[in-house]
Design a protein around this motif. Structure first.
Motif, short mmCIF file in Angstrom:
data_model
loop_
_atom_site.label_atom_id
_atom_site.label_comp_id
_atom_site.label_asym_id
_atom_site.label_seq_id
_atom_site.Cartn_x
_atom_site.Cartn_y
_atom_site.Cartn_z
N TYR A 73 -118.09 -0.65 50.82
CA TYR A 73 -118.70 -1.54 49.89
C TYR A 73 -118.99 -1.23 48.41
O TYR A 73 -118.76 -1.79 47.40
N CYS A 74 -119.53 0.19 48.34
CA CYS A 74 -119.81 0.30 47.02
C CYS A 74 -118.31 0.69 46.34
O CYS A 74 -118.39 0.60 45.02
N ARG A 84 -122.67 -6.92 38.41
CA ARG A 84 -123.46 -5.40 38.40
C ARG A 84 -124.34 -5.69 39.50
O ARG A 84 -124.92 -6.65 40.03
N PRO A 85 -124.49 -4.60 40.56
CA PRO A 85 -125.35 -4.98 41.82
C PRO A 85 -126.70 -4.43 41.53
O PRO A 85 -127.20 -3.77 40.52
N SER A 113 -127.08 2.71 43.59
CA SER A 113 -127.23 1.65 42.53
C SER A 113 -127.98 1.88 41.34
O SER A 113 -129.34 2.19 41.48
N GLU A 150 -116.01 -1.33 46.36
CA GLU A 150 -115.57 -2.63 46.16
C GLU A 150 -116.41 -2.86 44.93
O GLU A 150 -115.79 -3.52 43.69
N LEU A 151 -117.58 -2.60 44.73
CA LEU A 151 -118.44 -3.05 43.60
C LEU A 151 -118.17 -2.14 42.22
O LEU A 151 -118.10 -2.70 41.17
N HIS A 157 -118.52 -13.16 42.97
CA HIS A 157 -118.00 -12.56 41.76
C HIS A 157 -117.72 -13.53 40.74
O HIS A 157 -118.10 -13.18 39.61
N THR A 191 -126.85 -8.50 46.68
CA THR A 191 -125.47 -7.91 47.36
C THR A 191 -125.77 -7.79 49.02
O THR A 191 -126.84 -8.23 49.26
N ALA A 242 -116.67 -3.77 38.55
CA ALA A 242 -117.81 -3.35 37.53
C ALA A 242 -117.76 -4.26 36.32
O ALA A 242 -118.78 -4.31 35.37
#
Length: 673
Positions: free
Chosen positions: A466-467, A478-479, A512, A469-470, A440, A452, A474
């Protein structure tokens, strides 16, 4: 005596988002992205307040007034979105104000509902007229007569009460967009860096150009019956010219970024052999991450790949096919890199006088010397900046950065923003499979994208958590989802068979907006070094030419499936964004269901994917219909973009997923009628 905290403005402004490092670092956006802005604010008493966002682009010009709307009741949270439309540095400021019109309108409505008459509302009518007078200066010129008429009506005693207030009450929409503002309190300016679209939405393909060479027959030392020698195939080192022949197939699969491992000269001292063995033979090519030799360093090209003009021709050919070249930026050196002789102070010298090679115990990398950024940081930074800008001048605008978590954060912050000051279109992908705080942190200080933990999230619950969390991160990270890399072959692909390759491709490409695939994935390459999550006969240490045409002819290729996934991605704007990802409930813990909806076009994609590569799975969905742009009771047409079948669906639906036929449904959602 303790110092007092800074004085508040007349109205409080708290918890502004997006805000990275308290507003000292820019939040992330791309051109055309809807960026959510939020604030917590309130005031004493019951009078109404309003909020708006004042924002400016790289040209310094103020953008249109953007009013914020209240969120869930009782939260005092306000929201809106802004949409940057150019690459560069943007800023926004939240402004909070007392809204006398809304206060007046609310009070008058309540008094009318209570049956109060003109005498009871005398002061309200006079106050309303004053507000109308103030509004003459805030509304557009064409609306001034309407406001003037409302003010006159409020003071016209010949009209009945309802006639006196009606015109003013009907100005709610106009005075929402062009409010009378009192006690305006201006918050801190918050920066946003807006990248080009490819910073968020892109499909990457990784190959080693040296493996894209001819395969030539050579005599073997063995024999067959009759004493004749058998011809065997031996790989010949590829060049930019031979690698160019592979570009049309990569472009045809729908990829738009071609990433290559380092293309620089490879060291000869301590060169590694196949499978990371310590002794290399005369024909062993070594690891391209062991950069530098007598032929040059980070600004040079490996002689066996070609010349600088060959590289330029390769970049031009890729560009003609819609492929952008991404270059590996690996800040480490082989023992015979020119920097080692010219700047020994840039490395760590051990007590016995030798330069320390890279280690990640118990792993040893005798062919690599790490830079020591605490020794002559100015000299190292200046040289690396020179190298990066050299490749930018050669047409490279994307860098995949190797192991950035092993270099100081302040170095990256300085390097990235000095490069962007020269060319704001340059993008940086962090290859940092590190602790979350580090990943991060790299995003916050300027890295455009990040690898990631997607590879190791193997259940629907893990991946959903997990998504989410992403999505929450944002504003600064960016993943980019990769099922495999040259370093990583997860167990689910070692043992899951071709259906698992489909499953992980669906998940990576449709969860993603940025995803990547390492060459050989489409051939189901899955054989690991015993006891490890790594490929056997790793391409990192040897040439790995592949029989692409033979695999296609034999039906042993996933290229067609990958092509279709990338076609679906390009055709549906909903799949171009990250923040719009929403998950839906299913009653089977082997199935994941999610959707994305584009706020501008209404384009909506719904995906139901099994994560079981061996068994048929049934599931029942309970869809969040508003997330699909529908009412709870609506029906919709679900057209599968992979299997070309159509269903009539509603909130609750039964779905069957067969991994040997199709492990996922990718639906385009269209309302009935």
């Amino acid at each position: 005596m303790n110092s007092l905290p800074p004085a508040l403005g007349r109205l409080p402004i708290e918890d502004v988002t997006p805000s990275v490092a308290g507003g000292t670092l820019p939040a992330k956006a791309v051109v055309g992205e809807w960026v959510p802005v939020g604030v917590t604010t309130y005031r004493e008493g019951h009078d109404a307040i309003g909020c708006n966002v004042a924002w400016h682009g790289p040209d310094g010009v103020a953008r249109p007034f953007t009013r914020m709307v209240p969120g869930a009741p009782g939260t005092d949270r306000w929201h809106t979105t802004i949409r940057p439309d150019a690459v560069g540095a943007w800023s926004f400021t939240v402004e909070v104000f007392a809204d006398p019109y809304l206060t007046w309108r609310d009070a008058v409505s309540k008094k009318l509902d209570a049956g109060q008459g003109p005498g009871d509302l005398a002061n309200d009518l006079a106050e309303g007229a004053l507000i109308m007078k103030a509004a003459e200066a805030t509304v557009p010129a064409e609306s001034v007569p309407e406001v003037v008429a409302a003010g006159k009506a409020l003071l016209d005693t010949s009209l009945p009460l309802i006639g006196r207030v009606t015109l003013a009450m009907h100005l709610a929409e106009l005075l929402w967009e062009h409010p009378v503002r009192e006690f305006v309190t201006v918050g801190q300016a918050h920066p946003i860096w807006c990248d080009r679209v490819e910073a968020l939405f892109s499909a990457w393909y990784e190959f080693f150009p040296r493996s894209e060479g001819a395969v030539v027959p050579v005599p073997s030392s063995g024999s067959i019956f009759g004493g004749k020698r058998k011809a065997v195939a031996k790989a010949r080192h590829g060049t930019f010219a031979t690698a160019t022949e592979r570009l049309p197939a990569v472009a045809a699969m729908g990829f738009d970024v071609l990433y290559m491992p380092p293309i620089h000269p490879i060291g000869t001292l301590n060169r590694k052999g196949p499978n990371n063995t310590l002794i290399a033979g005369p024909d062993d090519v070594g690891s391209p991450w062991a950069i530098g030799s007598a032929a040059g360093g980070h600004d040079a090209i490996h002689p066996q790949l070609g010349t600088p003009s060959d590289f330029r021709a390769f970049v031009k050919a890729a560009d003609g096919l819609g492929l952008e070249i991404a270059m590996d930026l690996a800040l480490q050196c082989a023992p015979d890199h020119p920097w080692v002789a010219e700047h020994p102070e840039w490395f760590t010298t051990r007590p016995d006088g030798t330069i320390a090679y890279a280690e990640n115990p118990p792993k040893k990398y005798q062919d690599i010397y790490p830079l020591n950024f605490d020794n002559d940081p100015e000299g190292i930074t200046a040289e690396i900046l020179r190298v990066v800008l050299h490749w930018v001048s050669e047409g490279v605008k994307i860098f995949r950065v190797d192991n950035p978590h092993t270099k100081p954060m302040h170095f990256w912050h300085r390097l990235i923003w000095e490069v962007k000051a020269v060319d704001p279109d340059v993008l940086f992908l962090a290859e940092a499979f590190a602790r979350p705080a580090m990943m991060h942190g790299l995003g916050r200080i300027g890295f455009t994208q990040s690898y990631t933990y997607f590879t190791w999230r193997t259940t629907p619950r893990e991946l959903r958590d997990y998504c989410e969390e992403l999505i929450a991160a944002a504003d600064h990270m960016r993943p980019n989802f990769w099922p495999t890399t040259p370093d990583i072959l997860p167990e689910n692909l070692q043992h899951g068979g071709p259906p698992m390759f489909k499953i992980r491709a669906v998940l990576a490409s449709l969860l993603s907006p940025a995803w990547g695939m390492y060459a050989g994935y489409e051939l189901f390459e899955h054989v690991a070094r015993p006891g490890a999550e790594e490929f056997i006969d790793s391409e990192k240490f040897q040439l790995r030419p592949r029989d692409w045409a033979g695999a296609e002819a034999a039906g042993r290729s996933l290229a067609g499936y990958i092509t279709r996934l990338n076609e679906v991605r390009r055709a549906n704007p909903a799949l171009h964004w990250l923040r719009n990802l929403r998950f839906h409930e299913v009653d089977n813990d082997q199935v994941l269901c999610w959707s994305k909806r584009d706020p501008e076009t209404g384009n909506t994609v719904l995906v139901v994917c099994s994560m079981d590569s061996r068994n048929v799975q049934w599931a029942n969905t309970t869809l969040d219909m508003p997330a699909l742009g529908l009412d709870w009771h609506d029906r919709f047409i679900a057209t599968d973009q992979l299997a070309e079948v159509t269903f009539d669906w509603g909130q609750r639906n039964a779905v069957r997923l067969d991994p040997f036929l199709e492990p996922a449904h990718v639906f385009l959602v269209r309302p009935r009628g």
